[in-house]
Design an enzyme around this catalytic site. Structure first.
Site: not given
Length: 440
Positions: A267, A215
Site C-alpha cells: 500500500c 497512507n
C-alpha cells in the site's frame, strides 16, 4: 446504530465481491460474518476451487476461520466469473488490483474490465461499491463504464493492515462512504450496522482521497521517525527516549513512532506514488510527499552504509533476517528487506536470507538472493547479520550458536529489536538505529 447516533440497521443484504485477493477475500468473509449473503468471485479458477474447499491462500490471522464458518453457515460462497453473481446482488463490491502504471499513477484497467463485465447484468437499484484504492474521479469513470442510469456507484475505501485485517474490518476506527446521493451512501453504511464505528458520509472524491491522504500521512510519520533516528546518531542522543518524549504528546501519539529499515508493502509505496502523480495531473506539486518518498529511499542506503562501515562488501557474505515487509505476513511486495538485499548485492555482497513465512520469492531470486529455511544456515560464514523484519522468532534464537558459525561478528539491527548487551557479551559489534552507545 453507529457511533454518530444514526440507526442504519437493516436486513441482511445479497452482496457480490469481485476479486478474491487480499482485500476481496477479507471483505467477503467479514461481510458474511456480519450476517450478509456473500458470493465472492475471481478469474482464477484454481484459487476459487481451493476457497470452495475452505483452503485460504493468504496468511492472515482469523481469516481461515471466518471463511470456514461462512461456508458452513451457507452465507459465503465462491464462484468463477462475476456476471451471474452480480445479477443477483443488491451490492457489488469491486476489490480488484489497482497497480502502479509506468508513470507512477494508478492502472485502472482491472476496474474498467470488472465494470464492463457486470454492467449489463446488474439489477435496477443495485449499488456498485468500489473498495479498490483508486484516485479521485474513479467512481465517476466507473459509472460511465457501467452505462446504467438505474445503478448507483459508491466509494468505501479499505483501511486494512496486513496481519490484523480481520480485526480492522470488524472493529474499524471509522467507516467512510462516499456517493453522489447521500441516501445511497447510507445504504452502504447500513451493511456495517452494529459495529459501533464512527461513520463518515461524504462525496465520492473526498472518500477516494481519504485513503490516499491517510497512507501518505503514515508514510510521512515513518520517514520522519527514521530521520529523527539519523539525527540522534549525529548528536549522540537516544532515539528511544526522544520518541517516547514525543509520543506522550496526544497531538502526536505513539503509533508509527518506531525507526525501521524503511516503509514498504502493498500500500504505502504504491499509494504515495499514485498521490504524487494524481496531484501533478491536477496541477499541484506535492513537494512534501515527494520528499517523504525520497527520505524513505535514503533509509535503505543508510542501512547498507552501516554494513559497509563494518565489512568489506566485495565478496562478503551477508545474512539477512526477514524478507516480508513486516512481521505477521508473507507479503514481500515492495519489501524494505528485499530492497536492502538488492543494494547489498549491488555492492558486491552475497546475501543469504531467512524468513519464517517466506520460503520462495521470485523477486529475491531475480536479485541473486538465496533463501534458506533455517536461521543458523543463513548465518554460516557470514561477515554480518542484518535484521530487517521484526519477527519475534529472531529474539529467541541461540546467538551463541550464531556467533560460532559466522566468519565475523557484526549485527546491523534495522528494527532495534535484539538485546545489544547480550550480543556484545558474545563478541558482536552492534549497530541499531539512533541508539546511543552503539559499538564502534
Amino acid at each position: 446504530m453507529g457511533a454518530d447516533g444514526v440507526d442504519r440497521s437493516g436486513p441482511p443484504a445479497a452482496i457480490a465481491v469481485i476479486g478474491a485477493g487480499y482485500v476481496g477475500l477479507t471483505t467477503a468473509a467479514c461481510l458474511a460474518e456480519l450476517g450478509h449473503r456473500v458470493v465472492c468471485t475471481d478469474v482464477d479458477g484454481t484459487r476459487i476451487a481451493a476457497l470452495q474447499r475452505g483452503e485460504v491462500p493468504i496468511r492472515e490471522p482469523g481469516l481461515a476461520g471466518l471463511v470456514q464458518s461462512g461456508l458452513e453457515a451457507d452465507r459465503l460462497s465462491f464462484v468463477l466469473g462475476s456476471a451471474d453473481a452480480a445479477a443477483r446482488a443488491d451490492f457489488v463490491y469491486l476489490c480488484v488490483p489497482t497497480p502502479s502504471n509506468s508513470q507512477g499513477g494508478t492502472d485502472l484497467s482491472y476496474l474498467e474490465a470488472a465494470a464492463s463485465e457486470i454492467g449489463p447484468n446488474l439489477k435496477p437499484g443495485a449499488v456498485v461499491v468500489n473498495k479498490s484504492t483508486a484516485p479521485a474521479g474513479t467512481s465517476a469513470m466507473l459509472h460511465r463504464v457501467l452505462g446504467r442510469a438505474d445503478v448507483a456507484v459508491a466509494s468505501n475505501p479499505e483501511f486494512l493492515r496486513q496481519g490484523s485485517a480481520v480485526d480492522d474490518f470488524l472493529n474499524p476506527a471509522r467507516v467512510v462512504v462516499g456517493a453522489a446521493d447521500a441516501a445511497v451512501a447510507e445504504r452502504v453504511a447500513g451493511l456495517f450496522a452494529g459495529l459501533g464505528a464512527p461513520v463518515l458520509i461524504t462525496d465520492l472524491a473526498s472518500a477516494e482521497t481519504t485513503k490516499y491522504a491517510a497512507n501518505a500521512f503514515l508514510a510521512m510519520k515513518l520517514s520522519f521517525t527514521n530521520s529523527v533516528a539519523a539525527l540522534c546518531e549525529a548528536v549522540g542522543a537516544d532515539v528511544n527516549d526522544v520518541l517516547a518524549g514525543m509520543g506522550y504528546d496526544p497531538r502526536i501519539g505513539r503509533d508509527y513512532l518506531k525507526p525501521g529499515p524503511g516503509w514498504g508493502g502493498s500500500c504505502l509505496p504504491k499509494d504515495t506514488r499514485a498521490l504524487v502523480a494524481a496531484a501533478a495531473e491536477a496541477g499541484y506539486d506535492y513537494r512534501l510527499l515527494r520528499s517523504v518518498v525520497a527520505a524513505n529511499d535514503e533509509q535503505f542506503d543508510r542501512i547498507v552504509d552501516k554494513v559497509a562501515r563494518r565489512v568489506r562488501m566485495d565478496g562478503a557474505r551477508i545474512a539477512l533476517f526477514g524478507l516480508a515487509f513486516k512481521a505477521g505476513t508473507d507479503d514481500t511486495r515492495d519489501s524494505p528487506a528485499l530492497e536492502i538485499a538488492r543494494r547489498l548485492t549491488a555492492a558486491g555482497a552475497a546475501v543469504r536470507a531467512f524468513d519464517p513465512a517466506v520460503s520462495t520469492s521470485p523477486a529475491a531470486e531475480a536479485a541473486g538472493i538465496s533463501i534458506t529455511g533455517d536461521a543458523y544456515t543463513a548465518c554460516e560464514q557470514a561477515s554480518a547479520l542484518v535484521v530487517a523484519t521484526e519477527w519475534d522468532e529472531f529474539r529467541r534464537l541461540d546467538f551463541a550458536r550464531i556467533a560460532g558459525v559466522m566468519a565475523q561478528r557484526h549485527v546491523v539491527d534495522a528494527r532495534n529489536m535484539l538485546d545489544r548487551a547480550a550480543l556484545e557479551s558474545l563478541g558482536f559489534t552492534y549497530s541499531g538505529l539512533g541508539l546511543r552507545g552503539d559499538s564502534e
